[in-house]
Write an enzyme that holds these catalytic residues in place. Structure first.
Site, PDB file in Angstrom:
ATOM      1  N   GLY A  89       0.912  -1.204  -0.073  1.00  0.00           N
ATOM      2  CA  GLY A  89       0.058  -0.064  -0.143  1.00  0.00           C
ATOM      3  C   GLY A  89       0.859   1.230  -0.070  1.00  0.00           C
ATOM      4  O   GLY A  89       1.926   1.203   0.145  1.00  0.00           O
TER       5      GLY A  89
ATOM      6  N   GLN B 197       2.948  10.006   1.357  1.00  0.00           N
ATOM      7  CA  GLN B 197       4.180   9.591   1.493  1.00  0.00           C
ATOM      8  C   GLN B 197       5.060   9.884   0.186  1.00  0.00           C
ATOM      9  O   GLN B 197       6.375   9.591   0.318  1.00  0.00           O
ATOM     10  CB  GLN B 197       3.970   7.942   1.186  1.00  0.00           C
ATOM     11  CG  GLN B 197       3.482   7.307   2.715  1.00  0.00           C
ATOM     12  CD  GLN B 197       3.431   5.904   2.740  1.00  0.00           C
ATOM     13  OE1 GLN B 197       2.111   5.353   2.244  1.00  0.00           O
ATOM     14  NE2 GLN B 197       4.437   5.133   3.273  1.00  0.00           N
TER      15      GLN B 197
ATOM     16  N   CYS C 228       6.068  -0.522   6.950  1.00  0.00           N
ATOM     17  CA  CYS C 228       5.689   0.842   6.077  1.00  0.00           C
ATOM     18  C   CYS C 228       7.029   1.087   5.644  1.00  0.00           C
ATOM     19  O   CYS C 228       8.060   1.182   5.677  1.00  0.00           O
ATOM     20  CB  CYS C 228       5.470   1.838   7.109  1.00  0.00           C
ATOM     21  SG  CYS C 228       4.921   3.608   6.325  1.00  0.00           S
ATOM     22  N   LEU C 229       6.545   1.423   4.164  1.00  0.00           N
ATOM     23  CA  LEU C 229       7.723   1.990   3.108  1.00  0.00           C
ATOM     24  C   LEU C 229       8.345   3.182   3.523  1.00  0.00           C
ATOM     25  O   LEU C 229       9.626   3.399   3.218  1.00  0.00           O
ATOM     26  CB  LEU C 229       7.207   2.162   1.585  1.00  0.00           C
ATOM     27  CG  LEU C 229       6.873   0.832   1.067  1.00  0.00           C
ATOM     28  CD1 LEU C 229       6.041   1.174  -0.348  1.00  0.00           C
ATOM     29  CD2 LEU C 229       7.674  -0.283   0.745  1.00  0.00           C
TER      30      LEU C 229
ATOM     31  N   HIS D 177      -3.886   1.223   7.835  1.00  0.00           N
ATOM     32  CA  HIS D 177      -2.711   1.756   7.830  1.00  0.00           C
ATOM     33  C   HIS D 177      -2.703   2.816   6.640  1.00  0.00           C
ATOM     34  O   HIS D 177      -1.957   4.058   7.075  1.00  0.00           O
ATOM     35  CB  HIS D 177      -1.694   0.710   7.418  1.00  0.00           C
ATOM     36  CG  HIS D 177      -0.085   1.046   7.335  1.00  0.00           C
ATOM     37  ND1 HIS D 177       0.903   0.602   8.067  1.00  0.00           N
ATOM     38  CD2 HIS D 177       0.364   1.976   6.385  1.00  0.00           C
ATOM     39  CE1 HIS D 177       2.026   1.346   7.691  1.00  0.00           C
ATOM     40  NE2 HIS D 177       1.512   1.986   6.690  1.00  0.00           N
ATOM     41  N   GLU D 178      -3.119   2.512   5.600  1.00  0.00           N
ATOM     42  CA  GLU D 178      -2.965   3.709   4.533  1.00  0.00           C
ATOM     43  C   GLU D 178      -4.021   4.965   4.889  1.00  0.00           C
ATOM     44  O   GLU D 178      -3.434   6.277   4.725  1.00  0.00           O
ATOM     45  CB  GLU D 178      -3.335   3.225   3.185  1.00  0.00           C
ATOM     46  CG  GLU D 178      -2.405   2.054   2.770  1.00  0.00           C
ATOM     47  CD  GLU D 178      -0.847   2.434   2.900  1.00  0.00           C
ATOM     48  OE1 GLU D 178      -0.406   3.655   2.454  1.00  0.00           O
ATOM     49  OE2 GLU D 178      -0.314   1.557   3.003  1.00  0.00           O
TER      50      GLU D 178
ATOM     51  N   HIS E 126      -2.320   7.251   7.051  1.00  0.00           N
ATOM     52  CA  HIS E 126      -1.487   8.195   6.606  1.00  0.00           C
ATOM     53  C   HIS E 126      -2.049   9.515   6.280  1.00  0.00           C
ATOM     54  O   HIS E 126      -1.195  10.734   6.218  1.00  0.00           O
ATOM     55  CB  HIS E 126      -0.581   7.538   5.403  1.00  0.00           C
ATOM     56  CG  HIS E 126       0.529   6.564   5.620  1.00  0.00           C
ATOM     57  ND1 HIS E 126       1.671   7.254   6.253  1.00  0.00           N
ATOM     58  CD2 HIS E 126       0.693   5.273   5.337  1.00  0.00           C
ATOM     59  CE1 HIS E 126       2.596   6.271   6.284  1.00  0.00           C
ATOM     60  NE2 HIS E 126       2.088   5.112   5.971  1.00  0.00           N
TER      61      HIS E 126
HETATM   62 NI    NI Z   1       2.784   3.174   5.684  1.00  0.00          NI
END
Ligand code: NI
Length: 161
Positions: free
Chosen positions: A48, A53, A90-91, A132-133, A136
């Site tokens: 995701g 981000q 998480c990226l 999670h997304e 963000h």
């Molecule tokens: Ni993330």
């Protein structure tokens, strides 16, 4: 399509902590953003990615937990059920993992890439990714919610799996 730079908590915390604004119109620019997010996410082996981000403070998300691409514009969680506790990464927080409690089932309403409203119910990993997304978009990172982070030894074991 273009690969975008993914902001990291270490270098770009101020930007990642901002609240993203809803889109008023879904247009070709939105679709290009969704495509770029998807390509960037895939390149980074993520499941995701949210627009903030990559430094775009708009409520736009892509998810693919292995069941196909999901584009979400202005997503909102409208119902949750149950509970799950599992690993999460998480990226924007590379090489780390934490244990996070999330609902087992999540229902979201959003607009698709053509601006058409839809609702989606996800279970397990998809429910986790949706939470999670969407977090963000409000500047919330999973590390805020993690009961604990994995140790370097545990991370090593994960990599061997
Ligand atoms: Ni993330």
């Amino acid at each position: 399509m273009a690969l975008l730079r993914i902001l990291t908590l270490e270098q770009d915390e101020e930007a990642l902590r901002k609240k993203s604004r809803p889109l008023e119109v879904v247009n070709q620019r939105t679709r290009t953003l969704l495509d770029d997010l998807y390509e960037t996410m895939q390149e980074a082996n993520g499941v995701g990615l949210a627009a903030p981000q990559v430094g775009v403070l708009r409520r736009v998300v892509v998810i693919d937990v292995g069941e196909g691409r999901i584009d979400l514009v202005n997503p909102e969680i409208i119902a949750t059920d149950g509970e799950q506790e599992d690993r999460e990464g998480c990226l924007s927080v590379p090489e780390e993992c934490g244990i996070v409690k999330r609902p087992m089932t999540v229902t979201v309403k959003a607009l698709d890439k053509n601006g058409k409203p839809f609702t989606l119910t996800g279970e397990g990993l998809l429910a986790r990714a949706l939470c999670h997304e969407i977090d963000h978009l409000d500047g919330v990172i999973y590390v805020d919610k993690a009961s604990r982070m994995l140790t370097p030894e545990e991370m090593e074991e994960l990599e061997e799996e």
